[in-house]
Design an enzyme around this catalytic site. Structure first.
Site, PDB file in Angstrom:
ATOM      1  N   CYS A 232       0.782  -1.335  -0.002  1.00  0.00           N
ATOM      2  CA  CYS A 232       0.047   0.037  -0.131  1.00  0.00           C
ATOM      3  C   CYS A 232       0.994   1.254  -0.086  1.00  0.00           C
ATOM      4  CB  CYS A 232      -0.906   0.060   1.159  1.00  0.00           C
ATOM      5  SG  CYS A 232      -1.633  -1.448   1.634  1.00  0.00           S
ATOM      6  N   ALA A 233       1.773   1.308  -0.902  1.00  0.00           N
ATOM      7  CA  ALA A 233       2.843   2.059  -0.869  1.00  0.00           C
ATOM      8  C   ALA A 233       2.477   3.555  -1.056  1.00  0.00           C
ATOM      9  CB  ALA A 233       3.992   1.448  -1.916  1.00  0.00           C
ATOM     10  N   ALA A 234       1.755   4.200  -1.668  1.00  0.00           N
ATOM     11  CA  ALA A 234       1.488   5.494  -2.403  1.00  0.00           C
ATOM     12  C   ALA A 234       1.430   6.405  -0.964  1.00  0.00           C
ATOM     13  CB  ALA A 234       0.224   5.507  -3.356  1.00  0.00           C
ATOM     14  N   PRO A 235       1.582   7.606  -0.987  1.00  0.00           N
ATOM     15  CA  PRO A 235       2.280   8.366  -2.219  1.00  0.00           C
ATOM     16  C   PRO A 235       3.675   7.967  -2.339  1.00  0.00           C
ATOM     17  CG  PRO A 235       2.057   9.654  -0.016  1.00  0.00           C
ATOM     18  CD  PRO A 235       1.494   8.331   0.208  1.00  0.00           C
ATOM     19  N   GLY A 236       4.399   7.111  -1.593  1.00  0.00           N
ATOM     20  CA  GLY A 236       5.597   6.778  -2.024  1.00  0.00           C
ATOM     21  C   GLY A 236       6.882   7.301  -0.966  1.00  0.00           C
ATOM     22  N   LYS A 238       7.505   6.326   1.904  1.00  0.00           N
ATOM     23  CA  LYS A 238       8.253   5.322   2.778  1.00  0.00           C
ATOM     24  C   LYS A 238       9.145   4.481   1.580  1.00  0.00           C
ATOM     25  CE  LYS A 238       4.928   5.180   6.361  1.00  0.00           C
ATOM     26  NZ  LYS A 238       4.275   6.363   5.639  1.00  0.00           N
ATOM     27  N   ASP A 279      -3.511  -5.600  -6.313  1.00  0.00           N
ATOM     28  CA  ASP A 279      -4.320  -5.669  -5.010  1.00  0.00           C
ATOM     29  C   ASP A 279      -3.512  -6.608  -4.197  1.00  0.00           C
ATOM     30  OD1 ASP A 279      -5.831  -6.044  -3.073  1.00  0.00           O
ATOM     31  OD2 ASP A 279      -7.761  -6.500  -4.168  1.00  0.00           O
ATOM     32  N   CYS A 348      -1.719   5.714   9.988  1.00  0.00           N
ATOM     33  CA  CYS A 348      -2.168   6.925  10.541  1.00  0.00           C
ATOM     34  C   CYS A 348      -3.457   7.495  11.413  1.00  0.00           C
ATOM     35  CB  CYS A 348      -1.533   8.034   9.443  1.00  0.00           C
ATOM     36  SG  CYS A 348      -2.755   7.792   8.096  1.00  0.00           S
TER      37      CYS A 348
END
Length: 409
Positions: A232-236, A238, A279, A348
């Site tokens: 679930c990498a966006a917005p990127g 990390k 997914d 978060c």
């Protein structure tokens, strides 16, 4: 012809309608609500007005109700216009005559006369807002004893945090940008700074990322060429951190549009990662990883300093839906961790259902967070987890609310 400043008020009215009536996020609502605004300053003002209304909504409504004989319905247009007018006067320091000139044209006829009368009465009374916003009753009920402390962190919009590509140059960049650092690889600047105009933007020396949002990746330590999965990498942010820390990064993101943003940031910074559009509940990797970072989709209530819309559009239904998704993602993430590897789970969110309740279900050995791994002023919980909230590091400008737990495979 529109009065200067009036188009921004119309935009703010549309934003608030989208958030409070349709439950949209401020970011999503902005695409449609601000489309008709031609100038950047008008768009920024519309967003600022809407944000301040949402931050102080309970207190603004209390002022309005104190100056009306009969309570106005929550969805009445005069109430919406008055919220914007009062936010402009009491939060953005707009002179009353300018507030009247730009705000009253939102209404006509009787509602306009009513709003004029209410606003004029409050100005004559010298109305003011409390030092700390009053949180909505439903939020106080959910957050319990910590609600008052968190509210203290919401009174002022947050500063701008940058994560540096080269943590070894922290002192140099802090001096170069005129900022302060709270951790290696971090620089904090005053809010309102135009990001694209800052030194180092074009060459990709840093990226925007709240200090709290940078902590989960930090807790994986140096990569030393090992493989890490960023789910679930966006917005990127990390993924960029991990690449800069020497990890071989595989970043999985469901949204093709959001994945494109990761690619753009990788290009700007000169960092590399494999970006997979998939997914995470269906995707299968060819082999296991040395580390997995799951910054899971959540209600994002921890970002209430920047996104005060979460105070009004998040409730039990959304929390339950997100908690169910997080459980499923955590179960899959644990399967993809190699022997002895590290899994970091983060959200978060300030909701216990999305934090501690999820960590307690993970069938891996806990790997407690240590105090020396954290910026000064932060400490792990008694369980070895990390919980931040907007009340922490208040003297230095605060930080977002996060829950982070670490495990060993």
């Amino acid at each position: 012809m529109d009065i200067p400043g009036h188009p921004a008020r119309k935009g703010a009215l549309k934003l608030l309608d989208a958030v409070l009536r349709r439950g949209e996020t401020l970011d999503v609502a902005a695409h449609a609500a601000l489309q008709g605004l031609r100038s950047g300053p008008d768009k920024a003002l519309a967003r600022a007005l809407a944000s301040e209304v949402l931050r102080w909504l309970t207190d603004l409504d209390a002022l309005i109700d104190s100056a009306t004989r009969q309570p106005l319905p929550d969805d009445a247009k005069p109430r919406a216009a008055l919220r914007i007018m009062l936010a402009g006067w009491l939060r953005l320091d707009t002179p009353p005559h300018a507030v009247i000139a730009t705000g009253l044209p939102l209404l006509s006829g009787g509602p306009r006369r009513l709003a004029h009368g209410v606003f004029s009465t409050l100005v004559k009374q010298g109305a003011s807002l409390p030092a700390v916003p009053t949180l909505p009753a439903a939020v106080v009920e959910r957050w319990g004893a910590q609600a008052d402390a968190i509210a203290n962190g919401l009174a002022v919009p947050p500063p701008l945090d940058l994560t540096l590509k080269d943590a070894g140059q922290t002192a140099d960049w802090a001096e170069r940008l005129g900022g302060a650092s709270l951790a290696p690889g971090h620089v904090r600047l005053p809010r309102g700074t135009a990001v694209e105009n800052l030194d180092g933007y074009t060459e990709g020396a840093w990226w925007v990322q709240d200090l709290a949002a940078s902590l989960p990746a930090r807790l994986l330590g140096p990569g030393e060429g090992r493989r890490v999965l960023d789910l679930c990498a966006a917005p990127g942010g990390k993924a960029l951190q991990l690449a800069a820390m020497g990890w071989q990064v595989t970043a999985v993101e469901l949204s093709a549009k959001r994945a494109q943003r990761i690619e753009q940031n990788l290009k700007r910074t000169g960092l590399s990662a494999e970006v997979v559009i998939a997914d995470a509940l269906k995707w299968e990797p060819a082999e296991k990883f040395d580390a997995v970072l799951l910054d899971a989709p959540c209600t994002a209530t921890g970002t209430c300093r920047r996104h005060p819309d979460v105070l009004h559009r998040i409730g039990p239904r959304q929390i339950a839906e997100m908690a169910e998704l997080q459980s499923a993602l955590l179960a899959r993430a644990a399967q993809w961790l190699g022997p002895g590897g590290r899994l970091v789970y983060a959200v978060c969110s300030l909701e216990p259902e999305e934090g501690a309740a999820q960590a307690e279900k993970v069938a891996l050995a806990p790997d407690p967070v240590r105090a020396e791994e954290l910026p000064q002023g932060l400490a792990p919980t008694e369980h070895g987890w990390l919980r931040t909230d907007p009340a922490m590091l208040a003297e230095a400008g605060g930080l977002d609310g996060f829950f982070v737990a670490r495990f060993r495979g």
